[in-house]
Design a protein around this motif. Structure first.
Motif, mmCIF file in Angstrom:
data_model
loop_
_atom_site.group_PDB
_atom_site.id
_atom_site.type_symbol
_atom_site.label_atom_id
_atom_site.label_comp_id
_atom_site.label_asym_id
_atom_site.label_seq_id
_atom_site.Cartn_x
_atom_site.Cartn_y
_atom_site.Cartn_z
ATOM 1 N N ALA A 35 0.854 -1.185 0.000
ATOM 2 C CA ALA A 35 0.000 0.000 0.000
ATOM 3 C C ALA A 35 0.893 1.240 0.000
ATOM 4 C CB ALA A 35 -0.927 0.011 1.206
ATOM 5 N N SER A 36 0.412 2.294 -0.636
ATOM 6 C CA SER A 36 1.201 3.518 -0.821
ATOM 7 C C SER A 36 1.136 4.501 0.333
ATOM 8 C CB SER A 36 0.743 4.238 -2.097
ATOM 9 O OG SER A 36 0.879 3.397 -3.217
ATOM 10 N N LYS A 37 0.148 4.368 1.207
ATOM 11 C CA LYS A 37 -0.038 5.355 2.274
ATOM 12 C C LYS A 37 -0.052 4.703 3.655
ATOM 13 C CE LYS A 37 -2.643 8.505 -0.712
ATOM 14 N NZ LYS A 37 -1.467 9.259 -1.068
ATOM 15 N N CYS A 38 0.829 3.745 3.836
ATOM 16 C CA CYS A 38 0.889 2.956 5.065
ATOM 17 C C CYS A 38 2.170 3.295 5.820
ATOM 18 C CB CYS A 38 0.895 1.471 4.665
ATOM 19 S SG CYS A 38 1.064 0.308 6.021
ATOM 20 N N GLY A 39 2.148 3.105 7.120
ATOM 21 C CA GLY A 39 3.359 3.296 7.906
ATOM 22 C C GLY A 39 4.495 2.388 7.462
ATOM 23 N N ASN A 67 -6.328 -2.191 -0.795
ATOM 24 C CA ASN A 67 -6.914 -1.003 -0.164
ATOM 25 C C ASN A 67 -7.836 -1.372 1.000
ATOM 26 O OD1 ASN A 67 -7.224 1.876 -0.063
ATOM 27 N ND2 ASN A 67 -9.223 1.665 -1.029
ATOM 28 N N GLN A 68 -7.644 -2.544 1.597
ATOM 29 C CA GLN A 68 -8.564 -3.009 2.633
ATOM 30 C C GLN A 68 -8.228 -2.546 4.044
ATOM 31 O OE1 GLN A 68 -8.619 -7.329 1.358
ATOM 32 N NE2 GLN A 68 -10.761 -6.969 1.866
ATOM 33 N N PHE A 69 -7.079 -1.953 4.237
ATOM 34 C CA PHE A 69 -6.665 -1.555 5.574
ATOM 35 C C PHE A 69 -6.602 -0.033 5.649
ATOM 36 C CE2 PHE A 69 -4.920 -5.737 4.619
ATOM 37 C CZ PHE A 69 -5.509 -6.479 5.627
ATOM 38 N N MET A 70 -7.624 0.572 6.256
ATOM 39 C CA MET A 70 -7.684 2.028 6.443
ATOM 40 C C MET A 70 -7.581 2.806 5.127
ATOM 41 S SD MET A 70 -7.908 2.506 9.843
ATOM 42 C CE MET A 70 -7.353 4.171 10.083
ATOM 43 N N GLU A 73 -4.457 2.329 0.160
ATOM 44 C CA GLU A 73 -4.076 2.208 -1.249
ATOM 45 C C GLU A 73 -5.228 2.702 -2.119
ATOM 46 O OE1 GLU A 73 -2.005 2.613 -3.574
ATOM 47 O OE2 GLU A 73 -0.761 0.945 -2.954
ATOM 48 N N PRO A 74 -5.507 4.033 -2.072
ATOM 49 C CA PRO A 74 -6.686 4.564 -2.753
ATOM 50 C C PRO A 74 -6.528 4.778 -4.251
ATOM 51 C CG PRO A 74 -5.518 6.334 -1.666
ATOM 52 C CD PRO A 74 -4.799 5.058 -1.299
ATOM 53 N N GLY A 75 -5.299 4.819 -4.745
ATOM 54 C CA GLY A 75 -5.067 5.212 -6.129
ATOM 55 C C GLY A 75 -5.435 4.154 -7.154
ATOM 56 N N SER A 76 -5.411 4.579 -8.418
ATOM 57 C CA SER A 76 -5.606 3.657 -9.543
ATOM 58 C C SER A 76 -4.322 2.858 -9.737
ATOM 59 C CB SER A 76 -5.897 4.450 -10.814
ATOM 60 O OG SER A 76 -4.728 5.177 -11.197
ATOM 61 N N GLU A 77 -4.383 1.823 -10.575
ATOM 62 C CA GLU A 77 -3.192 1.046 -10.871
ATOM 63 C C GLU A 77 -2.089 1.944 -11.427
ATOM 64 O OE1 GLU A 77 -6.213 -0.300 -10.998
ATOM 65 O OE2 GLU A 77 -5.909 -2.245 -10.022
ATOM 66 N N GLU A 78 -2.464 2.872 -12.295
ATOM 67 C CA GLU A 78 -1.475 3.794 -12.865
ATOM 68 C C GLU A 78 -0.835 4.655 -11.766
ATOM 69 O OE1 GLU A 78 -1.507 7.431 -16.059
ATOM 70 O OE2 GLU A 78 -2.827 5.721 -16.455
ATOM 71 N N ALA A 96 -2.591 -5.825 -10.297
ATOM 72 C CA ALA A 96 -3.729 -4.930 -10.094
ATOM 73 C C ALA A 96 -4.147 -5.068 -8.633
ATOM 74 C CB ALA A 96 -4.867 -5.334 -11.026
ATOM 75 N N LYS A 97 -4.912 -4.105 -8.128
ATOM 76 C CA LYS A 97 -5.363 -4.144 -6.738
ATOM 77 C C LYS A 97 -6.196 -5.394 -6.474
ATOM 78 C CE LYS A 97 -7.025 0.196 -5.976
ATOM 79 N NZ LYS A 97 -7.428 1.394 -5.201
#
Length: 167
Positions: A35-39, A67-70, A73-78, A96-97
């Motif tokens: 995920a892109s926005k995780c600690g 994107n299942q944890f808080m 990972e909200p973004g698109s694949e791109e 893919a997600k």
């Protein structure tokens, strides 16, 4: 080639290419839900370092964005691919997600979460959990999110799996 049940599992790469886990037959694979926005997101750097260090020996790091944890990972694949390349120089394959738990759990995670080890049975608890699959498609180890990619524990497990492949 092994008749591992993992090898028939369908995957869609982050660029939309359909494939199966069987594309990694004969390779040691470190499967990580990312995920892109995780600690734990800075672990991308260590995962890429592992990949570069051991790729020639037969290691594949496979990142499955989730994107299942808080909603981390909200973004698109791109968006995800661009984020990984720009911030961490990621060259290992991403899919893919996917959902790693629940009613829409990806079939790969249905298989992986059947592997029980110590304090980590069953469900995926958070992003950046790691599963090590040997070249015969057998799940040989599982690591918590808190285990850094370049930790002695994880590197030793990878080296052991790769040595088995070389034997």
């Amino acid at each position: 080639m092994s008749d591992s049940p993992l090898y028939g599992v369908p995957l869609t790469l982050i660029d939309g290419t359909p494939t199966t886990f069987g594309r990694f037959a004969g390779k040691t694979v470190l499967v990580v839900n990312v995920a892109s926005k995780c600690g734990f997101t800075p672990q991308y750097a260590g995962l890429e370092a592992l990949y570069r260090r051991f790729a020639d020996d037969g290691l594949v790091v496979l990142g499955l964005p989730c994107n299942q944890f808080m909603g981390e990972e909200p973004g698109s694949e791109e968006d995800i691919q661009q984020f990984c390349e720009l911030n961490f120089g990621v060259t290992f394959p991403l899919t893919a997600k996917v959902d790693v738990r629940g009613k829409n759990q990806h079939p790969l995670y249905s298989q992986l979460t059947g592997f029980r080890k110590g304090m980590m049975p069953g469900l995926i608890k958070w992003n950046f959990e790691k599963f090590l699959v040997n070249g015969d498609g057998v799940i040989v180890d599982r690591f918590a999110s808190t285990v850094e990619p370049e930790s002695a524990q994880l590197v030793a497990a990878i080296e052991k799996a790769l040595a088995r492949e070389a034997a």
